[in-house]
Design a protein around this motif. Structure first.
Motif, PDB file in Angstrom:
ATOM      1  N   TRP A  93       0.835  -1.192   0.000  1.00 24.29           N
ATOM      2  CA  TRP A  93       0.000   0.000   0.000  1.00 24.29           C
ATOM      3  C   TRP A  93       0.874   1.247   0.000  1.00 24.29           C
ATOM      4  N   SER A  96       3.714   2.620   2.766  1.00 20.88           N
ATOM      5  CA  SER A  96       4.034   1.542   3.703  1.00 20.88           C
ATOM      6  C   SER A  96       5.531   1.556   3.990  1.00 20.88           C
ATOM      7  N   SER A 158      -4.446  -2.812  -1.026  1.00 19.12           N
ATOM      8  CA  SER A 158      -5.049  -1.528  -1.371  1.00 19.12           C
ATOM      9  C   SER A 158      -4.789  -1.154  -2.821  1.00 19.12           C
ATOM     10  N   GLY A 210      -7.723   7.351  -0.341  1.00 24.29           N
ATOM     11  CA  GLY A 210      -6.600   6.479  -0.009  1.00 24.29           C
ATOM     12  C   GLY A 210      -5.276   7.219   0.015  1.00 24.29           C
ATOM     13  N   VAL A 302      -6.028  -1.992   5.305  1.00 32.15           N
ATOM     14  CA  VAL A 302      -4.730  -2.693   5.291  1.00 32.15           C
ATOM     15  C   VAL A 302      -4.202  -2.988   6.699  1.00 32.15           C
TER      16      VAL A 302
END
Length: 341
Positions: A93, A96, A158, A210, A302
């Protein structure tokens, strides 16, 4: 006016993110503290954003002169053996950190697999032509240049689903540019993919939210400002950005590569919604794909492994057993310990 200034500032920050990305090197003294398993892990970084981890020593990068611009040489691996263990392609994602992905890598390495992690930045996602599409093209090149990996598993989180959609777009373009080879790029890759795992898969329409949560996870005001800008961005830059997001989403939903899939999601996730994942399950099932699902009542985007580690590992292990990537009674002592890291 304040919102406009905030949007301009955020736009400057986001578009500059790719320039800040540098190849990371793990110092020896840090690697020594990462536990007995990682002491025997060999890490190769062919290009920025790509990291290959393996348990074996008999693999290395092809030597390339610094001034040489041939990226294919950087992506081609030299193997001492003719066969390789299964390769897990991790599509993390946005934003991260290595420590977040490490637990997933350790799980697969513990089962004897090689792990390729492919990272994407928010800027690459918002500007696909010069960003995520180049990442997808590099991933396709890596897989084509290393056919020794004849068993592949995709594990995306994601926005990783969107990146996989761009991979499918790239395969389509290659098929057209190469005429009608047999097998086609699609067929050649499909024959190697054993399955796909999608954690918190989200629609491209949720991209603004997101990206905002990824960049500013604990700052609501900046989240709202960036989400507003991202929506504005997708409206204004339809030809340069949004139409590519739509195309990638269409190919992702079309399941052009029809391998078994596992969908992991929750009812409380506002980005990778249960509604969208249930609809995806129906679409793929109607295509004849074997689709497994796990839906939690409450779990953040996530964060399903973080909130439900034992159940998460049980679902993934069961899926790998169902597609014969690991035996039914795996007794590998180096399997990942379930911890809330």
């Amino acid at each position: 006016m304040v919102l406009l200034r905030s949007a301009r500032f955020i736009h400057t920050v986001v578009t500059g993110i790719p320039k800040l990305i540098k190849e990371q090197v793990i110092p020896r003294h840090v690697a020594a503290l990462q536990g007995p398993l990682l002491r025997y892990i060999h890490v190769l970084r062919p290009i920025p954003g790509f990291e290959l981890s393996t348990n074996e020593e008999g693999i290395r990068l092809e030597k390339v002169e610094k001034q040489e611009a041939n990226k294919d040489k950087r992506l081609r691996l030299i193997h001492e053996s003719k066969t390789r263990p299964p390769l897990i392609v991790l599509l993390p994602w946005l934003m991260s950190k290595p420590k977040h992905i490490k637990k997933f890598s350790n799980y697969y390495l513990g089962h004897g697999f090689d792990v390729l992690s492919v990272r994407t930045t928010p800027g690459q996602t918002l500007w696909p032509v010069k960003g995520s599409q180049l990442v997808a093209a590099d991933l396709v090149s890596f897989l084509e240049l290393n056919p020794q990996y004849d068993q592949l598993l995709i594990h995306g989180f994601s926005v990783g689903g969107y990146i996989w959609g761009e991979v499918l777009v790239r395969l389509t373009e290659l098929g057209i540019s190469r005429g009608s080879p047999s097998p086609t790029p699609y067929e050649a890759l499909a024959a190697r993919i054993r399955g796909c795992i999608w954690d918190s898969a989200c629609e491209f329409t949720e991209l603004p939210r997101g990206v905002a949560k990824a960049l500013f996870p604990n700052q609501n005001m900046l989240q709202n400002a960036l989400e507003s800008y991202a929506k504005y961005h997708m409206k204004v830059f339809h030809e340069k950005a949004t139409q590519h997001h739509i195309r990638a989403s269409q190919l992702f939903h079309s399941a052009a590569i029809r391998s078994p899939a596992l969908l992991l999601f929750s009812k409380s996730d506002p980005i990778g919604t249960a509604k969208a994942n249930i609809a995806l399950h129906k679409e793929w099932t109607d295509f004849g794909i074997k689709v497994y699902t796990k839906c939690w009542e409450k779990s953040a985007h996530v964060a399903h492994y973080l909130n439900h580690p034992h159940e998460y590992i049980a679902e993934v292990t069961s899926f790998l057993q169902s597609i014969n990537l690991i035996p039914g009674e795996e007794k590998n002592k180096t399997k990942m310990k379930v911890t809330n890291v």
